[in-house]
Design a protein around this motif. Sequence first.
Motif, PDB file in Angstrom:
ATOM      1  N   GLU A  73      39.972  51.671  27.505  1.00 46.87           N
ATOM      2  CA  GLU A  73      41.391  51.167  27.913  1.00 46.87           C
ATOM      3  C   GLU A  73      41.360  50.056  28.200  1.00 46.87           C
ATOM      4  OE1 GLU A  73      42.972  49.969  30.501  1.00 46.87           O
ATOM      5  OE2 GLU A  73      41.277  51.211  32.364  1.00 46.87           O
ATOM      6  N   ARG A  74      42.509  48.870  28.363  1.00 44.35           N
ATOM      7  CA  ARG A  74      42.370  47.362  29.224  1.00 44.35           C
ATOM      8  C   ARG A  74      43.677  47.072  29.950  1.00 44.35           C
ATOM      9  NH1 ARG A  74      40.127  43.707  23.998  1.00 44.35           N
ATOM     10  NH2 ARG A  74      38.149  43.956  25.527  1.00 44.35           N
ATOM     11  N   VAL A  75      43.940  48.105  29.739  1.00 44.13           N
ATOM     12  CA  VAL A  75      45.986  47.973  29.937  1.00 44.13           C
ATOM     13  C   VAL A  75      46.253  47.246  31.478  1.00 44.13           C
ATOM     14  CG1 VAL A  75      47.111  49.117  28.139  1.00 44.13           C
ATOM     15  CG2 VAL A  75      46.504  50.216  30.613  1.00 44.13           C
ATOM     16  N   PRO A  88      48.522  47.647  34.096  1.00 46.44           N
ATOM     17  CA  PRO A  88      49.758  48.579  35.572  1.00 46.44           C
ATOM     18  C   PRO A  88      49.980  47.852  35.641  1.00 46.44           C
ATOM     19  CG  PRO A  88      47.241  48.743  36.512  1.00 46.44           C
ATOM     20  CD  PRO A  88      46.984  47.059  35.395  1.00 46.44           C
ATOM     21  N   LYS A 142      33.959  47.104  29.034  1.00 46.53           N
ATOM     22  CA  LYS A 142      34.910  47.010  29.652  1.00 46.53           C
ATOM     23  C   LYS A 142      33.954  46.656  31.224  1.00 46.53           C
ATOM     24  CE  LYS A 142      38.183  49.326  32.496  1.00 46.53           C
ATOM     25  NZ  LYS A 142      39.485  48.985  32.078  1.00 46.53           N
ATOM     26  N   ASN A 156      36.143  43.443  33.683  1.00 49.28           N
ATOM     27  CA  ASN A 156      36.846  43.897  35.049  1.00 49.28           C
ATOM     28  C   ASN A 156      35.536  43.312  36.635  1.00 49.28           C
ATOM     29  OD1 ASN A 156      38.671  44.821  34.917  1.00 49.28           O
ATOM     30  ND2 ASN A 156      38.306  47.134  34.992  1.00 49.28           N
ATOM     31  N   ARG A 204      36.408  39.209  36.292  1.00 51.69           N
ATOM     32  CA  ARG A 204      38.203  38.786  37.192  1.00 51.69           C
ATOM     33  C   ARG A 204      37.737  38.859  38.043  1.00 51.69           C
ATOM     34  NH1 ARG A 204      42.515  37.774  35.953  1.00 51.69           N
ATOM     35  NH2 ARG A 204      44.531  38.464  37.778  1.00 51.69           N
ATOM     36  N   LEU A 264      41.472  30.645  39.495  1.00 50.36           N
ATOM     37  CA  LEU A 264      42.336  32.264  40.114  1.00 50.36           C
ATOM     38  C   LEU A 264      42.509  31.940  41.714  1.00 50.36           C
ATOM     39  CD1 LEU A 264      41.059  35.293  38.517  1.00 50.36           C
ATOM     40  CD2 LEU A 264      42.473  33.900  37.669  1.00 50.36           C
ATOM     41  N   GLN A 265      43.560  33.559  42.253  1.00 45.65           N
ATOM     42  CA  GLN A 265      44.487  32.585  43.834  1.00 45.65           C
ATOM     43  C   GLN A 265      43.713  33.749  44.690  1.00 45.65           C
ATOM     44  OE1 GLN A 265      47.248  30.396  43.564  1.00 45.65           O
ATOM     45  NE2 GLN A 265      46.364  30.297  41.883  1.00 45.65           N
ATOM     46  N   GLY A 312      42.395  44.650  45.562  1.00 43.35           N
ATOM     47  CA  GLY A 312      42.976  46.154  45.836  1.00 43.35           C
ATOM     48  C   GLY A 312      43.274  46.664  44.330  1.00 43.35           C
ATOM     49  N   CYS A 337      40.233  49.862  40.010  1.00 42.61           N
ATOM     50  CA  CYS A 337      39.836  49.585  38.734  1.00 42.61           C
ATOM     51  C   CYS A 337      38.640  48.472  39.167  1.00 42.61           C
ATOM     52  CB  CYS A 337      40.658  48.781  37.839  1.00 42.61           C
ATOM     53  SG  CYS A 337      41.394  49.989  37.445  1.00 42.61           S
ATOM     54  N   PHE A 373      49.341  46.498  46.253  1.00 43.09           N
ATOM     55  CA  PHE A 373      47.911  46.453  45.251  1.00 43.09           C
ATOM     56  C   PHE A 373      48.428  44.675  44.965  1.00 43.09           C
ATOM     57  CE2 PHE A 373      47.195  48.505  41.596  1.00 43.09           C
ATOM     58  CZ  PHE A 373      46.638  47.332  40.810  1.00 43.09           C
ATOM     59  N   LYS A 374      49.463  44.347  44.318  1.00 43.29           N
ATOM     60  CA  LYS A 374      49.925  43.427  43.688  1.00 43.29           C
ATOM     61  C   LYS A 374      51.576  42.846  43.427  1.00 43.29           C
ATOM     62  CE  LYS A 374      48.937  44.286  38.881  1.00 43.29           C
ATOM     63  NZ  LYS A 374      47.918  44.338  37.769  1.00 43.29           N
TER      64      LYS A 374
HETATM   65  N1  SAJ Z   1      44.306  39.579  42.122  1.00 43.53           N
HETATM   66  C1  SAJ Z   1      43.992  38.487  43.141  1.00 43.53           C
HETATM   67  N2  SAJ Z   1      43.964  37.076  42.741  1.00 43.53           N
HETATM   68  C2  SAJ Z   1      44.190  36.831  41.639  1.00 43.53           C
HETATM   69  C3  SAJ Z   1      44.587  37.967  40.532  1.00 43.53           C
HETATM   70  C4  SAJ Z   1      44.738  38.817  41.372  1.00 43.53           C
HETATM   71  O1  SAJ Z   1      43.767  38.019  44.525  1.00 43.53           O
HETATM   72  O2  SAJ Z   1      43.810  35.392  41.248  1.00 43.53           O
HETATM   73  C5  SAJ Z   1      43.833  41.054  43.291  1.00 43.53           C
HETATM   74  C6  SAJ Z   1      45.362  41.486  43.274  1.00 43.53           C
HETATM   75  O3  SAJ Z   1      45.729  40.733  44.195  1.00 43.53           O
HETATM   76  C7  SAJ Z   1      44.464  43.035  42.813  1.00 43.53           C
HETATM   77  C8  SAJ Z   1      42.982  42.703  42.438  1.00 43.53           C
HETATM   78  O4  SAJ Z   1      43.488  41.403  42.174  1.00 43.53           O
HETATM   79  O5  SAJ Z   1      45.015  43.182  44.931  1.00 43.53           O
HETATM   80  C9  SAJ Z   1      43.314  43.088  40.877  1.00 43.53           C
HETATM   81  O6  SAJ Z   1      44.614  42.743  40.197  1.00 43.53           O
HETATM   82  P1  SAJ Z   1      44.739  42.931  38.295  1.00 43.53           P
HETATM   83  O7  SAJ Z   1      45.953  42.092  38.341  1.00 43.53           O
HETATM   84  O8  SAJ Z   1      43.384  41.179  38.672  1.00 43.53           O
HETATM   85  O9  SAJ Z   1      43.864  43.780  37.837  1.00 43.53           O
HETATM   86  P2  SAJ Z   1      44.841  45.267  37.745  1.00 43.53           P
HETATM   87  O10 SAJ Z   1      43.567  45.813  38.879  1.00 43.53           O
HETATM   88  O11 SAJ Z   1      46.243  46.211  38.040  1.00 43.53           O
HETATM   89  O12 SAJ Z   1      43.902  45.707  36.591  1.00 43.53           O
HETATM   90  C10 SAJ Z   1      43.097  45.395  35.697  1.00 43.53           C
HETATM   91  C11 SAJ Z   1      43.493  44.777  34.435  1.00 43.53           C
HETATM   92  N3  SAJ Z   1      41.936  43.573  33.964  1.00 43.53           N
HETATM   93  C12 SAJ Z   1      42.030  42.205  34.330  1.00 43.53           C
HETATM   94  O13 SAJ Z   1      42.740  41.358  34.225  1.00 43.53           O
HETATM   95  C13 SAJ Z   1      40.497  42.679  33.543  1.00 43.53           C
HETATM   96  C14 SAJ Z   1      43.369  44.888  33.195  1.00 43.53           C
HETATM   97  O14 SAJ Z   1      43.434  44.437  32.441  1.00 43.53           O
HETATM   98  C15 SAJ Z   1      42.723  46.599  33.485  1.00 43.53           C
HETATM   99  O15 SAJ Z   1      43.004  47.777  32.159  1.00 43.53           O
HETATM  100  C16 SAJ Z   1      42.465  47.457  34.602  1.00 43.53           C
HETATM  101  O16 SAJ Z   1      41.826  46.343  35.860  1.00 43.53           O
HETATM  102  C17 SAJ Z   1      41.917  48.431  34.373  1.00 43.53           C
HETATM  103  O17 SAJ Z   1      42.304  49.709  34.302  1.00 43.53           O
HETATM  104  O18 SAJ Z   1      40.297  48.534  34.459  1.00 43.53           O
END
Ligand code: SAJ
Length: 418
Positions: free
Chosen positions: A159-161, A163, A212, A216, A219, A256-257, A263, A266, A330-331
């Motif tokens: 899955e890659r959705v 939250p 998968k 992650n 990112r 990215l930021q 957090g 994943c 966490f976000k």
């Molecule tokens: N974050 C930053 N800077 C950024 C982007 C995110 O510090 O520029 C932080 C967020 O604040 C957070 C963490 O990264 O603490 C993760 O947040 P996220 O929005 O990047 O990702 P998740 O954990 O909500 O979901 C990820 C996604 N993976 C990718 O974008 C590659 C989602 O598509 C996956 O399905 C999910 O992990 C998973 O279930 O594996």
Amino acid sequence: MSTPTISVIGLGYIGLPAAAMFASQKVKVIGVDVNQKAVDTINQGKIHIVEPGLEDLVRVAVADGFLRATTQPEKADAFVIAVPTPFKGDYEPDVSYIEAVAKAIAPVLEKGNTIILESTSPVGTTDDMISWLSAARPDLKFPKEGETGQDIYVAYCPERVLPGQVIRELVENDRVIGGITPECSAKAIEVYRIFVKGELPTTNARTAEMAKLTENAFRDVNIAFANELSLISDKLDINVWELIELSNRHPRVNILQPGPGVGGHCIAVDPWFIVNKTPELARIVRTAREVNDGKPQWVISKVQEAVQEVVAKTGKAANAVKVVCYGLAFKPNIDDLRESPALMITNKLAALYPNQVLAVEPNIANDHFETKQSFELISYDAAKDMADVAVILVDHNEFKSGLSFRNDSVVVDTKGIV
Ligand code: SAJ
């Protein structure tokens, strides 16, 4: 598959939305989970997790008789497995839930069934699952890469959705289909075509498992770059937000930021599955994890400096300085506290400065915590005049649209919104 019955094993953040999506297409779904409370909640048409749009889907699916939950696996045409894969000490992946599922469904398997593993897994786990299944059912022929003919079809399809956007992304995202054989991929495609509108490219199970983890880790590495830039910029007296904004005007740069750390359940976990398999090769992946995991401590040291600054400026005793933390999730714009760096920082600050730390979290009600927290949760309005030190930890919309504190508050802004 004309009118299949689909069993979704593991009714958490991924399994329950998937079960609801199958059921929304008027497919009979048997949801299985070891958690009796979750099973009871779902059978009442309610949900035990937070995800926009999910409760409505589950309520209708249960009321119309397409979704039913139970603790015991039953016969079905396809089994979709979405159980957790946490890590044990030393970042070693724990696949024991998958092993337990394999043993639990083995007795109900019948010739022609399809088994799809969705849980984020170290490379090789689908093969391990087949070993567990065939040990329990020597009467069935399980698939083998490079061979033809099988009684049971097996595929790994991650899955890659995201939250917060799970329902939309479940339908729209492309999905990697990693069948053990081409016939297995074809069977898995039949299952996902029930509700997926995105493309369904096929590959082998190992590549799908690694895809998968790669997504992650990609990112995580990119966030680590931003976080490292924030430390370097702080040292060199440069505004990192302006720096990134300007650099991103290059047509091939997209940084990215930075933030207080990474957090969720994943991105902070999955890269370790790569490091664990190939420790001497996965150097960037490991370093990114270390950079991101080190960020909360850096934020805490910045707050400690800010407290000292207040003491020096105002002559206040250090134990009279009030610290207000903005954001615990966490976000942004969610209420999910899992592996939240903001919550971890707030708790650590509350331990350093007992009775001096307050937190504002617009997405969480005051009675959210079952046990008493070491910090006090207060409303945005109540916090206005309180902060000697204001610590911005999450860029929730409520904060971005204007944060106000006293003119003399010292600000530690981890999200660049002030
Ligand atoms: N974050 C930053 N800077 C950024 C982007 C995110 O510090 O520029 C932080 C967020 O604040 C957070 C963490 O990264 O603490 C993760 O947040 P996220 O929005 O990047 O990702 P998740 O954990 O909500 O979901 C990820 C996604 N993976 C990718 O974008 C590659 C989602 O598509 C996956 O399905 C999910 O992990 C998973 O279930 O594996």
